[in-house]
Design an enzyme around this catalytic site. Structure first.
Site, PDB file in Angstrom:
ATOM      1  N   CYS A  68       0.840  -1.202   0.000  1.00 14.22           N
ATOM      2  CA  CYS A  68       0.000   0.000   0.000  1.00 14.22           C
ATOM      3  C   CYS A  68       0.878   1.257   0.000  1.00 14.22           C
ATOM      4  CB  CYS A  68      -0.923   0.011   1.207  1.00 14.22           C
ATOM      5  SG  CYS A  68      -1.984   1.482   1.254  1.00 14.22           S
ATOM      6  N   HIS A 135       2.119  -6.910  -6.829  1.00  8.63           N
ATOM      7  CA  HIS A 135       1.452  -5.838  -7.558  1.00  8.63           C
ATOM      8  C   HIS A 135       2.471  -5.269  -8.532  1.00  8.63           C
ATOM      9  CE1 HIS A 135      -1.510  -2.277  -7.545  1.00  8.63           C
ATOM     10  NE2 HIS A 135      -0.612  -2.042  -8.495  1.00  8.63           N
ATOM     11  N   ASN A 166      -1.165  -9.256  -9.416  1.00 14.41           N
ATOM     12  CA  ASN A 166      -2.083  -8.220  -8.957  1.00 14.41           C
ATOM     13  C   ASN A 166      -1.803  -6.922  -9.697  1.00 14.41           C
ATOM     14  OD1 ASN A 166      -2.335  -6.007  -6.240  1.00 14.41           O
ATOM     15  ND2 ASN A 166      -4.094  -7.016  -7.138  1.00 14.41           N
ATOM     16  N   GLY A 168      -4.090  -5.635 -12.281  1.00 16.87           N
ATOM     17  CA  GLY A 168      -4.635  -5.586 -13.644  1.00 16.87           C
ATOM     18  C   GLY A 168      -6.081  -5.163 -13.759  1.00 16.87           C
ATOM     19  N   ARG A 195     -10.000  -3.669  -7.177  1.00 17.69           N
ATOM     20  CA  ARG A 195     -10.979  -2.729  -7.721  1.00 17.69           C
ATOM     21  C   ARG A 195     -12.013  -3.418  -8.612  1.00 17.69           C
ATOM     22  NH1 ARG A 195      -7.492   0.735 -10.940  1.00 17.69           N
ATOM     23  NH2 ARG A 195      -6.148  -1.106 -10.818  1.00 17.69           N
TER      24      ARG A 195
END
Length: 442
Positions: A68, A135, A166, A168, A195
């Site tokens: 994050c 990510h 992660n 995409g 999302r």
């Protein structure tokens, strides 16, 4: 979460993790026990272990967020801030892997160079984690920047543990078929979506995407069934509405303050009312089956079916006094009472908070004072503390009150005697003056 306590919610049939300010920080249930992964933000190995042990019986795995980039996370040394401190990453993961009974995973972002990224993941692999989510963006990049599939693929080839792709959601994954394409492009074992799943959770369905209006309706039913916080319900629905958030429906959702009002926006008033009745009936059944002397849980509140009967207590003695005296003796925060009144019969129900725990009677009282006394009785009985009823062994408080009453009686007696004596003396003085006046007149 470190400060939370685990509460079995018998009414909702959930397990709640309740903070000192009584917010439910995490709520889960048996249905999702083997699916839900608890992701934590942490910068401290010991606290991470403490939380891991708190939730391990109720989740499928524990994950540490090391990706994050938001300030609220990084300023505390959590999230992407950990990427520059591999020693701490290793310490946190080792503590969890050796300390909890469920699998441990973590999620990272890619580092400035591919070699650095591979070295970090190889070091993480040695801690014994079950998988690593990568990510495919650098710490300073945001969703508008393209995801680096080549980095994720290189990492997947460099280690033997599963790598989860992660990042995409916006560009690569819009439907279930896109998930497989993202998986192939990165050479990973699986895909993590945030999302895209929030916009429409049916993206995971191999049967095809469900219209978002139907998804919102099903989500709202879950929110009502599990008494989700209304502001959280609103947030999730607004994420699903996306560009329709300023539509009449979106504005109605944003204006709503309760789940009942949100249900009106979606035409689910009848479902809300029926679910509310079912939950209330369950509360009453628990109350009946528990019996008046057996406590039960209603969320984070311990309840008993008791009433305050004034005749059961000596004059000047109440359960509230006993509870206050006990809190002072134990040096805990003094009891605080929160009382509500229902409209149909104007009955009162009070909840008392003592030492960060809540207690109340499941029965409604005829007055605010009696409701508070009933809540105090529940607390005293659960804690095993005398409440001052007639026939109970004399406590220090009762003895103290009896001494005070005796002293006050003596003081009143002495005062009356003094007043009588002074009155007699004054009468004598008046007679003497009147006699002298008569002699003067003669």
């Amino acid at each position: 979460m470190v400060q939370c306590r685990r509460v079995v919610n018998e009414v909702l049939q959930t397990v709640d993790f309740v903070a000192p300010d009584e917010r439910v920080m995490f709520r889960t249930c048996e249905k999702e026990k083997d699916r839900v992964v608890f992701q934590m933000g942490t910068a401290d190995p010991q606290r991470a272990l403490q939380v891991g042990r708190l939730v391990e019986k109720d989740v499928a795995a524990v994950d540490v967020n090391m990706g994050c980039p938001k300030e609220y996370s990084t300023k505390g040394g959590m999230g992407a801030a950990l990427l520059s401190d591999p020693d701490k990453i290793e310490a946190i993961l080792m503590k969890l892997v050796t300390g909890v009974s469920v699998p441990v995973t973590c999620k990272i972002r890619i580092l400035p160079s591919l070699q650095e990224t591979i070295q970090l993941v190889q070091r993480i692999e040695k801690t014994g984690v079950a998988a690593v989510a990568v990510h495919g963006r650098f710490k300073e990049e945001r969703p508008r920047n393209p995801v680096h599939c080549d980095y994720i693929q290189a990492v997947a080839q460099a280690v033997s543990i599963p790598i989860i792709a992660n990042g995409g959601s916006l560009d690569l994954v819009k439907s279930h078929s896109d998930i497989d394409e993202f998986k192939k492009a990165t050479g990973t074992s699986s895909v993590m979506l945030a999302r895209a799943a929030m916009w429409n959770a049916s993206v995971f369905s191999s049967q095809g995407t469900i219209p978002v209006d139907k998804v919102m309706e099903e989500y709202l039913k879950y929110a009502i069934r599990y008494e989700n916080h209304a502001f959280n319900t609103k947030y999730c629905l607004c994420q699903m509405l996306r560009d329709r958030v300023e539509s009449p429906l979106g504005k109605q959702v944003q204006a709503a303050q309760t789940n009942a009002e949100i249900s009106e926006a979606f035409g689910l008033q009848e479902f809300y009312q029926q679910t509310h009745k079912e939950l209330q009936a369950r509360r009453e059944r628990l109350q009946t089956s528990s019996g008046p002397e057996r406590p039960f849980k209603d969320g984070d509140v311990t309840c008993m079916a008791v009433r305050f009967q004034r005749r059961e207590y000596p004059a000047q003695i109440t359960p509230k006094m006993f509870l206050l005296e006990w809190s002072r003796k134990e040096k805990v925060e003094q009891p605080s009472y929160e009382t509500v009144q229902r409209s149909q019969d104007r009955g009162f129900q009070s909840t008392v908070t003592v030492d960060r725990r809540k207690y109340r009677s499941s029965l409604w009282s005829k007055s605010k004072k009696f409701a508070e006394q009933a809540a105090a009785i529940v607390c005293l009985r659960v804690l095993g503390i005398p409440e001052g009823r007639i026939g109970e062994e004399l406590s220090d408080l009762i003895c103290k009150r009896k001494r005070e009453e005796k002293i006050n009686t003596l003081r009143l007696h002495d005062k009356n005697t003094l007043n009588y004596s002074q009155g007699t003396q004054n009468d004598g003085k008046i007679n003497d003056i009147q006699g002298r006046n008569r002699k003067t007149q003669q």
